[in-house]
Design an enzyme around this catalytic site. Structure first.
Site, mmCIF file in Angstrom:
data_model
loop_
_atom_site.group_PDB
_atom_site.id
_atom_site.type_symbol
_atom_site.label_atom_id
_atom_site.label_comp_id
_atom_site.label_asym_id
_atom_site.label_seq_id
_atom_site.Cartn_x
_atom_site.Cartn_y
_atom_site.Cartn_z
ATOM 1 N N LYS A 12 -4.974 -9.617 -8.643
ATOM 2 C CA LYS A 12 -3.614 -10.026 -9.003
ATOM 3 C C LYS A 12 -3.449 -11.537 -8.815
ATOM 4 C CE LYS A 12 -1.460 -5.563 -7.705
ATOM 5 N NZ LYS A 12 -0.402 -4.937 -6.860
ATOM 6 N N PHE A 60 12.390 -2.852 -6.845
ATOM 7 C CA PHE A 60 11.506 -4.018 -6.899
ATOM 8 C C PHE A 60 10.823 -4.176 -8.260
ATOM 9 C CE2 PHE A 60 9.259 -0.390 -4.987
ATOM 10 C CZ PHE A 60 8.153 -0.273 -5.815
ATOM 11 N N ARG A 93 -10.316 2.677 -3.647
ATOM 12 C CA ARG A 93 -9.019 2.838 -2.959
ATOM 13 C C ARG A 93 -9.201 2.672 -1.448
ATOM 14 N NH1 ARG A 93 -4.055 2.778 -5.877
ATOM 15 N NH2 ARG A 93 -3.091 3.789 -4.114
ATOM 16 N N THR A 99 -1.074 0.745 0.044
ATOM 17 C CA THR A 99 -0.240 -0.099 -0.808
ATOM 18 C C THR A 99 0.493 -1.175 0.010
ATOM 19 O OG1 THR A 99 0.084 1.816 -2.245
ATOM 20 C CG2 THR A 99 1.606 -0.034 -2.536
ATOM 21 N N HIS A 127 -5.072 -4.516 -7.606
ATOM 22 C CA HIS A 127 -4.683 -3.200 -8.096
ATOM 23 C C HIS A 127 -5.954 -2.382 -8.252
ATOM 24 C CE1 HIS A 127 -3.150 0.046 -10.611
ATOM 25 N NE2 HIS A 127 -4.244 -0.130 -11.327
HETATM 26 P P1 IDP Z 1 -0.705 1.120 -5.655
HETATM 27 O O1 IDP Z 1 -0.840 -0.293 -6.184
HETATM 28 O O2 IDP Z 1 -1.266 1.247 -4.251
HETATM 29 O O3 IDP Z 1 -1.259 2.162 -6.596
HETATM 30 P P2 IDP Z 1 1.984 1.809 -6.575
HETATM 31 O O4 IDP Z 1 2.915 2.777 -5.897
HETATM 32 O O5 IDP Z 1 1.384 2.207 -7.867
HETATM 33 O O6 IDP Z 1 0.854 1.427 -5.477
HETATM 34 O O7 IDP Z 1 2.811 0.464 -6.739
HETATM 35 C C1 IDP Z 1 2.372 -0.581 -7.585
HETATM 36 C C2 IDP Z 1 2.604 -1.915 -6.892
HETATM 37 O O8 IDP Z 1 4.021 -2.103 -6.660
HETATM 38 C C3 IDP Z 1 1.997 -2.047 -5.497
HETATM 39 O O9 IDP Z 1 0.630 -2.398 -5.514
HETATM 40 C C4 IDP Z 1 2.860 -3.121 -4.861
HETATM 41 O O10 IDP Z 1 2.495 -4.425 -5.326
HETATM 42 C C5 IDP Z 1 4.244 -2.768 -5.425
HETATM 43 N N1 IDP Z 1 4.985 -1.849 -4.539
HETATM 44 C C6 IDP Z 1 4.814 -0.505 -4.456
HETATM 45 N N2 IDP Z 1 5.671 0.065 -3.588
HETATM 46 C C7 IDP Z 1 6.432 -0.948 -3.116
HETATM 47 C C8 IDP Z 1 7.532 -0.991 -2.167
HETATM 48 O O11 IDP Z 1 7.976 0.021 -1.593
HETATM 49 N N3 IDP Z 1 8.063 -2.215 -1.926
HETATM 50 C C9 IDP Z 1 7.607 -3.343 -2.534
HETATM 51 N N4 IDP Z 1 6.595 -3.356 -3.419
HETATM 52 C C10 IDP Z 1 6.005 -2.172 -3.715
HETATM 53 MG MG MG Z 2 -0.590 2.776 -8.501
#
Ligand code: IDP
Ligand code: MG
Length: 169
Positions: A12, A60, A93, A99, A127
């Protein structure tokens, strides 16, 4: 090899700005997975919204779109890769960590290099696909079949006569 799977990885904009590309790729090499596609890319708003479509109702979301487009870091690009091999999704992962970079294992990539911004966004430097369905959806969104050196999913040849494309002069 049977059981091989593919996973999409993005370094990212915060990972790029912090000069973490080398460190992240070194950490990922611990998995012994194979890189089967890689490129630098500018992320359009359309692609960003498609990639994070499942989060469109989150508070967000708007900031997340700006984040992945590089608008929070004055670096409008990401590095996109496909890693391929046995249990690729799970292996990456695990190395990436949770996350939330504050609760991620401190030796994981996100635990080592991520942060939560003052507005509450998780800036977690990479990601990686969460499951096989996401991986297929994401890989098809970010790559054309010709850019990947193994045949991951069925593809077809298409003759596009009126498509404008930039070629070397
Ligand atoms: P992941 O990247 O671990 O798969 P996802 O739930 O798909 O997690 O969320 C995508 C991206 O959104 C995360 O990598 C992070 O940058 C952001 N994000 C996810 N959940 C939150 C949150 O609760 N607060 C702030 N940012 C979040
Ligand atoms: Mg995801």
């Amino acid at each position: 090899m049977k059981d091989n799977e593919a996973t999409l990885i993005l370094i990212k904009p915060d990972g790029l700005v912090k000069s973490l590309t080398g460190n992240i790729l070194t950490r990922l090499s611990e998995t012994k997975l194979e890189i089967v596609a890689a490129k630098m890319m500018r992320v359009s708003q359309k692609l960003a919204m498609e990639h994070y479509g499942h989060l469109k109702n989150e508070p967000f979301f708007e900031e997340l779109i700006k984040y992945i487009m590089g608008e929070l870091h004055r670096r409008r690009k990401v590095m996109v890769l496909i890693y391929w091999g046995h249990k690729a999704i799970q292996k990456v992962r695990e190395l990436a960590g949770e996350t939330n970079p504050e609760t991620a294992d401190s030796t994981s990539i996100r635990g080592s290099y991520g942060r939560i911004t003052t507005t509450g966004l998780y800036e977690n430097v990479i990601h990686c696909s969460a499951n096989p369905q996401d991986a297929e959806r994401e890989i098809k969104m970010w790559f054309n079949p010709e850019e990947v050196i193994v045949n991951l999913y069925p593809s077809k040849e298409n003759i596009e006569n009126s498509i404008k494309r930039r070629v070397w002069a």
